[in-house]
Design a protein around this motif. Structure first.
Motif, PDB file in Angstrom:
ATOM      1  N   LEU A  93       0.819  -1.218   0.000  1.00 34.49           N
ATOM      2  CA  LEU A  93       0.000   0.000   0.000  1.00 34.49           C
ATOM      3  C   LEU A  93       0.850   1.264   0.000  1.00 34.49           C
ATOM      4  CD1 LEU A  93      -2.681  -0.976   2.698  1.00 34.49           C
ATOM      5  CD2 LEU A  93      -2.825  -1.278   0.222  1.00 34.49           C
ATOM      6  N   ALA A  94       2.154   1.121   0.187  1.00 37.24           N
ATOM      7  CA  ALA A  94       3.015   2.285   0.391  1.00 37.24           C
ATOM      8  C   ALA A  94       2.888   3.337  -0.712  1.00 37.24           C
ATOM      9  CB  ALA A  94       4.466   1.831   0.544  1.00 37.24           C
ATOM     10  N   PRO A  95       2.938   2.979  -1.992  1.00 34.26           N
ATOM     11  CA  PRO A  95       2.844   4.036  -3.015  1.00 34.26           C
ATOM     12  C   PRO A  95       1.543   4.835  -2.936  1.00 34.26           C
ATOM     13  CG  PRO A  95       3.674   1.996  -3.969  1.00 34.26           C
ATOM     14  CD  PRO A  95       3.214   1.659  -2.590  1.00 34.26           C
ATOM     15  N   ALA A  96       0.433   4.138  -2.714  1.00 32.63           N
ATOM     16  CA  ALA A  96      -0.856   4.843  -2.651  1.00 32.63           C
ATOM     17  C   ALA A  96      -0.936   5.718  -1.410  1.00 32.63           C
ATOM     18  CB  ALA A  96      -1.999   3.829  -2.664  1.00 32.63           C
ATOM     19  N   LEU A  97      -0.429   5.235  -0.277  1.00 36.83           N
ATOM     20  CA  LEU A  97      -0.435   6.039   0.950  1.00 36.83           C
ATOM     21  C   LEU A  97       0.427   7.283   0.764  1.00 36.83           C
ATOM     22  CD1 LEU A  97       0.003   3.146   3.546  1.00 36.83           C
ATOM     23  CD2 LEU A  97      -2.042   4.566   3.277  1.00 36.83           C
ATOM     24  N   ARG A  98       1.571   7.086   0.147  1.00 42.12           N
ATOM     25  CA  ARG A  98       2.495   8.199  -0.093  1.00 42.12           C
ATOM     26  C   ARG A  98       1.836   9.243  -0.992  1.00 42.12           C
ATOM     27  NH1 ARG A  98       6.329   6.023  -3.723  1.00 42.12           N
ATOM     28  NH2 ARG A  98       6.493   4.403  -2.134  1.00 42.12           N
ATOM     29  N   ARG A  99       1.153   8.768  -2.023  1.00 43.31           N
ATOM     30  CA  ARG A  99       0.499   9.692  -2.952  1.00 43.31           C
ATOM     31  C   ARG A  99      -0.579  10.491  -2.232  1.00 43.31           C
ATOM     32  NH1 ARG A  99      -0.772   6.201  -6.163  1.00 43.31           N
ATOM     33  NH2 ARG A  99      -2.991   5.876  -5.745  1.00 43.31           N
ATOM     34  N   ARG A 100      -1.373   9.814  -1.414  1.00 40.96           N
ATOM     35  CA  ARG A 100      -2.428  10.505  -0.670  1.00 40.96           C
ATOM     36  C   ARG A 100      -1.841  11.542   0.281  1.00 40.96           C
ATOM     37  NH1 ARG A 100      -7.514  10.388  -2.765  1.00 40.96           N
ATOM     38  NH2 ARG A 100      -7.738   8.420  -3.891  1.00 40.96           N
ATOM     39  N   LEU A 101      -0.735  11.187   0.901  1.00 32.26           N
ATOM     40  CA  LEU A 101      -0.092  12.119   1.829  1.00 32.26           C
ATOM     41  C   LEU A 101       0.380  13.364   1.088  1.00 32.26           C
ATOM     42  CD1 LEU A 101       0.543  12.042   4.867  1.00 32.26           C
ATOM     43  CD2 LEU A 101       2.800  11.170   4.297  1.00 32.26           C
ATOM     44  N   GLY A 102       0.883  13.159  -0.116  1.00 33.25           N
ATOM     45  CA  GLY A 102       1.372  14.290  -0.896  1.00 33.25           C
ATOM     46  C   GLY A 102       0.285  15.174  -1.451  1.00 33.25           C
ATOM     47  N   LEU A 103      -0.956  14.675  -1.501  1.00 33.14           N
ATOM     48  CA  LEU A 103      -2.067  15.456  -2.054  1.00 33.14           C
ATOM     49  C   LEU A 103      -2.752  16.346  -1.016  1.00 33.14           C
ATOM     50  CD1 LEU A 103      -3.748  12.769  -4.368  1.00 33.14           C
ATOM     51  CD2 LEU A 103      -2.414  14.778  -5.074  1.00 33.14           C
ATOM     52  N   ILE A 104      -2.385  16.202   0.251  1.00 37.24           N
ATOM     53  CA  ILE A 104      -3.052  17.003   1.283  1.00 37.24           C
ATOM     54  C   ILE A 104      -2.636  18.463   1.138  1.00 37.24           C
ATOM     55  CG2 ILE A 104      -3.240  17.427   3.763  1.00 37.24           C
ATOM     56  CD1 ILE A 104      -2.796  14.447   4.201  1.00 37.24           C
ATOM     57  N   PRO A 105      -3.589  19.356   0.906  1.00 36.99           N
ATOM     58  CA  PRO A 105      -3.225  20.773   0.756  1.00 36.99           C
ATOM     59  C   PRO A 105      -2.894  21.395   2.110  1.00 36.99           C
ATOM     60  CG  PRO A 105      -5.603  20.469   0.548  1.00 36.99           C
ATOM     61  CD  PRO A 105      -5.020  19.102   0.677  1.00 36.99           C
ATOM     62  N   LEU A 106      -1.793  22.128   2.161  1.00 34.69           N
ATOM     63  CA  LEU A 106      -1.356  22.714   3.422  1.00 34.69           C
ATOM     64  C   LEU A 106      -2.299  23.801   3.919  1.00 34.69           C
ATOM     65  CD1 LEU A 106       2.499  22.972   2.816  1.00 34.69           C
ATOM     66  CD2 LEU A 106       1.229  21.202   4.032  1.00 34.69           C
ATOM     67  N   ASP A 107      -3.119  24.339   3.044  1.00 34.18           N
ATOM     68  CA  ASP A 107      -4.027  25.405   3.475  1.00 34.18           C
ATOM     69  C   ASP A 107      -5.416  24.876   3.826  1.00 34.18           C
ATOM     70  OD1 ASP A 107      -4.737  24.653   0.947  1.00 34.18           O
ATOM     71  OD2 ASP A 107      -4.910  26.692   0.136  1.00 34.18           O
ATOM     72  N   ASP A 108      -5.566  23.546   3.875  1.00 31.96           N
ATOM     73  CA  ASP A 108      -6.861  22.943   4.210  1.00 31.96           C
ATOM     74  C   ASP A 108      -7.022  22.897   5.725  1.00 31.96           C
ATOM     75  OD1 ASP A 108      -9.101  21.375   4.610  1.00 31.96           O
ATOM     76  OD2 ASP A 108      -8.588  19.917   3.051  1.00 31.96           O
ATOM     77  N   PRO A 109      -8.099  23.477   6.280  1.00 35.58           N
ATOM     78  CA  PRO A 109      -8.301  23.428   7.737  1.00 35.58           C
ATOM     79  C   PRO A 109      -8.354  21.994   8.279  1.00 35.58           C
ATOM     80  CG  PRO A 109      -9.810  24.982   6.711  1.00 35.58           C
ATOM     81  CD  PRO A 109      -9.155  24.234   5.595  1.00 35.58           C
ATOM     82  N   ALA A 110      -8.696  21.038   7.404  1.00 33.98           N
ATOM     83  CA  ALA A 110      -8.778  19.643   7.841  1.00 33.98           C
ATOM     84  C   ALA A 110      -7.482  18.886   7.598  1.00 33.98           C
ATOM     85  CB  ALA A 110      -9.924  18.941   7.110  1.00 33.98           C
ATOM     86  N   ALA A 111      -6.402  19.593   7.277  1.00 38.19           N
ATOM     87  CA  ALA A 111      -5.159  18.920   6.909  1.00 38.19           C
ATOM     88  C   ALA A 111      -4.658  17.991   8.007  1.00 38.19           C
ATOM     89  CB  ALA A 111      -4.089  19.957   6.567  1.00 38.19           C
ATOM     90  N   ALA A 112      -4.697  18.445   9.243  1.00 38.40           N
ATOM     91  CA  ALA A 112      -4.190  17.614  10.339  1.00 38.40           C
ATOM     92  C   ALA A 112      -5.009  16.344  10.483  1.00 38.40           C
ATOM     93  CB  ALA A 112      -4.202  18.405  11.640  1.00 38.40           C
ATOM     94  N   ARG A 113      -6.321  16.480  10.375  1.00 39.01           N
ATOM     95  CA  ARG A 113      -7.193  15.307  10.516  1.00 39.01           C
ATOM     96  C   ARG A 113      -6.940  14.305   9.396  1.00 39.01           C
ATOM     97  NH1 ARG A 113     -12.188  14.351   8.365  1.00 39.01           N
ATOM     98  NH2 ARG A 113     -12.393  16.506   7.682  1.00 39.01           N
TER      99      ARG A 113
END
Length: 667
Positions: free
Chosen positions: A421-441
């Motif tokens: 699952l590592a590639p997909a998890l990594r990709r999802r992690l990289g797609l999190i926008p830093l300006d999203d209020p829900a980023a931490a969650r």
């Protein structure tokens, strides 16, 4: 009925939401001719003057008027008012503007308890049922009279549901009045045998088990299981005629319930207490019943057993797995929810879980009240069990457009088995926008998963998030700690050293110090921050600092004065961590073992770090061997509570047991 109600200064009294001036319309609503108004009024009283069981001054002011209403036979739905009075009389929580807690409330209801006597023979069966228990609870000064009233009801009552309630009241009487218990026990013993029906006999057996276990018949569990089957067959025969085609009837058929049966068996389970073999045998009978309602009750009672007691649970867990093939969705869902709490203990049901997951892709995810998607129960339970067959399904879910926000958390129990699952998890992690209020969650579960699978290629994505953490440009509160821990887990802290140093002056100082020590091994660079953390009195700051100082070992010798202070004062868990660090630094068990012994006894949650320390200590830990041996021999889980539970309680207790075995082996 409401004489004097307008003479009460309701505006000066208080309830859960402030002034009680809105209470008189609620009291009058109890006597309304309109059923909806009556129900609304009762709900309103529970919600305001008896909110969450609390007692306010307005609660006491209501009691005389509640008694006036229940005394009027022409008022419908009085059973609910009797139950409200009983709840007020047994409530102990003190509310704002309160009456001083439970004692005044009990006195107020007991003062009017004579009203319960005629209600015990009321024409309304529901009123009779509610009054039976109220008699025992509040007519305390006349035990002989109360027992005689209960005896009379047992003789003349023909409604099975009321007979069960009276039988339970007799058991309550025996517990409340030990000096008058003998004749009550005789009543129970008589009704635990033929010619009485199976439901009444089950009720009597449950009460006998609570008050006079020596009067129980031999083979209690087989008898109880047989009576349960007879009761179910009797209920099936009684409901075999034409059924209503109303909306309520259809809903009941979709999700049938048996609250009475649940109560009967729960009483028996409670009475059996720590007799875990008997309780498992009883559960086995419930979970193999032909009646799905019996099996449903067994599912929920198995949850209590698993959370509270240690045992070989393979048989009941396997039977939970058998419920997953049921045609009843409510029964399947109940079994799944219990299995999801078991983690590795769910292994005997893993095949059944995998079959369900494979057959029902529609259950892979779920949404609650329009919120974000979460992982579906069957897939969550399979993944938590550590079964690698969950990995291909999780991969498909990760490739979907709506990825569950909690998926990363459920990857963690799979560990390195989830590496695909590592590639997909990594990709999802990289797609999190830093300006999203829900980023931490969104990030925290994925960071946990990346660390669990050991994906070093995800380091750039983790660094991106860390640079936007607290004190960084993004201000993403809640990401820094997990991101730092993930970098350390991946062995990549050296790449982030300059950034980590910035966190030595934040609330993430312990995590940053740990990572820097792993990367550079320079104690002088991190000791000042860790010593400052030990001086912090804010919740949760000293424990992680002590843990990191222990990892530093002798290099942290300059922090010993602060560690000793923490070890000698403060909460037990903090004392335990500080004492463990003290040992790691000086390797002298003599001053440390007394601290660990006291913390072990005071706070069960402190036992996990203690056993880790004892296992490393080896033979010098021998003086505490009996604590560990006693824990291993204990039937009750160390974190079992009378009320409430956590979703990871069972896994945490099993981890403690594993660590205890390591200590015994080391000794």
């Amino acid at each position: 009925m409401f004489t004097g109600i307008d003479e009460v200064d309701w505006a000066s009294l208080r309830h859960a939401y402030g002034s009680a001036e809105d209470v008189p319309p609620l009291l009058r609503g109890l006597a309304s001719a309109d059923a909806v108004e009556r129900e609304t009024a009762l709900d309103g009283l529970y919600g305001a003057v008896h909110h969450e069981g609390r007692v306010y001054d307005s609660t006491l002011a209501c009691v005389p008027f509640l008694f006036s209403v229940v005394a009027r036979a022409e008022v419908p739905d009085r059973a609910g008012i009797v139950e409200l009075l009983a709840s007020i009389g047994t409530g102990g929580a003190e509310g704002t503007g309160a009456a001083g807690g439970g004692a005044p409330a009990r006195y107020a209801v007991s003062s009017g308890a004579e009203a319960f006597v005629p209600l015990a023979s009321d024409a309304d069966a529901r009123v009779r049922r509610a009054a039976a228990s109220a008699l025992v609870q509040f007519l305390d000064d006349q035990p002989a009279r109360v027992l005689d009233l209960l005896r009379q009801r047992l003789l003349v009552e023909r409604d099975d549901a009321i007979l069960l309630a009276v039988t339970e009241a007799v058991g309550l009487f025996a517990r409340r009045h030990p000096g008058h218990a003998a004749p009550a026990v005789e009543l129970l013993a008589a009704r635990s045998a033929p010619p009485y029906g199976p439901g009444l006999r089950l009720a009597a057996l449950g009460q006998l088990a609570c008050v006079a276990p020596d009067r129980l018949p031999a083979g209690l569990v087989p008898t109880a299981v047989r009576l349960l089957r007879e009761r179910s067959a009797q209920r099936a025969a009684e409901s075999g005629g034409p059924q209503e085609d109303t909306l309520v009837a259809r809903i009941r058929r979709l999700r049938p319930s048996d609250e009475e049966g649940s109560r009967l068996l729960r009483t028996l389970h409670s009475a059996l207490g720590d007799r875990v073999d008997d309780r498992i045998a009883l559960l086995t009978g419930q979970l193999t019943s032909p009646d799905p309602r019996d099996r449903g009750n067994g599912v929920w009672m198995s949850a209590g057993l698993f959370r509270g007691l240690r045992a070989d649970h393979r048989r009941p867990v396997s039977l939970l797995g058998a419920q997953l093939a049921s045609d009843h969705a409510w029964l399947r869902d109940a079994a799944v929810s219990v299995l999801a709490e078991l983690f590795g203990l769910a292994a005997p049901a893993a095949d059944a879980l995998h079959t369900l997951v494979t057959a029902r892709p529609d259950l892979w995810t779920q949404r609650w009240h329009g919120g974000p998607p979460t992982l579906g129960g069957p897939l969550r339970a399979l993944s938590r069990s550590g079964d690698r067959r969950a990995v291909p399904v999780l991969a498909q879910v990760l490739d979907s457009t709506a990825v569950p926000v909690d998926l990363g958390c459920e990857v963690v129990p799979l560990g390195r088995a989830a590496a695909p699952l590592a590639p997909a998890l990594r990709r999802r992690l990289g797609l999190i926008p830093l300006d999203d209020p829900a980023a931490a969650r969104l990030a925290r579960p994925l960071l946990a998963a990346v660390g669990a699978v050991g994906d070093r290629e995800a380091v750039p994505e983790v660094l991106r998030l860390l640079s936007g953490g607290p004190d960084g440009p993004g201000g993403l509160d809640g990401i820094a700690g997990p991101a730092i821990e993930t970098l350390e887990t991946l062995g990549a802290a050296a790449q982030a050293a300059p950034l980590l140093r910035r966190f030595l002056h934040t609330r993430h100082a312990a995590a940053a110090a740990s990572a820097l020590w792993s990367a550079e091994g320079d104690a002088n660079a991190v000791l000042p921050s860790l010593r400052r953390e030990l001086a912090e009195r804010r919740h949760g700051r000293r424990r992680p600092a002590a843990e990191v100082l222990g990892r530093l070992g002798p290099a942290a010798r300059t922090a010993l004065p602060e560690l000793r202070r923490v070890a000698e004062s403060g909460p037990a868990a903090e004392r335990a961590w500080a004492a463990c660090a003290w040992w790691w630094i000086e390797r002298d068990p003599e001053p440390v073992l007394p601290v660990l012994r006291t913390a072990w006894t005071e706070d069960p949650t402190a036992r996990r770090p203690i056993v880790g320390c004892l296992a490393e200590m080896g033979p010098p830990a021998a003086p505490l061997r009996e604590l560990v041996a006693t824990e291993l021999a204990a039937v009750r889980r160390h974190n079992a509570r009378e009320t409430g539970h956590g979703s990871h309680d069972i896994a945490e207790d099993e981890a403690l047991l594993g660590a205890c075995r390591e200590v015994i082996a080391a000794l």
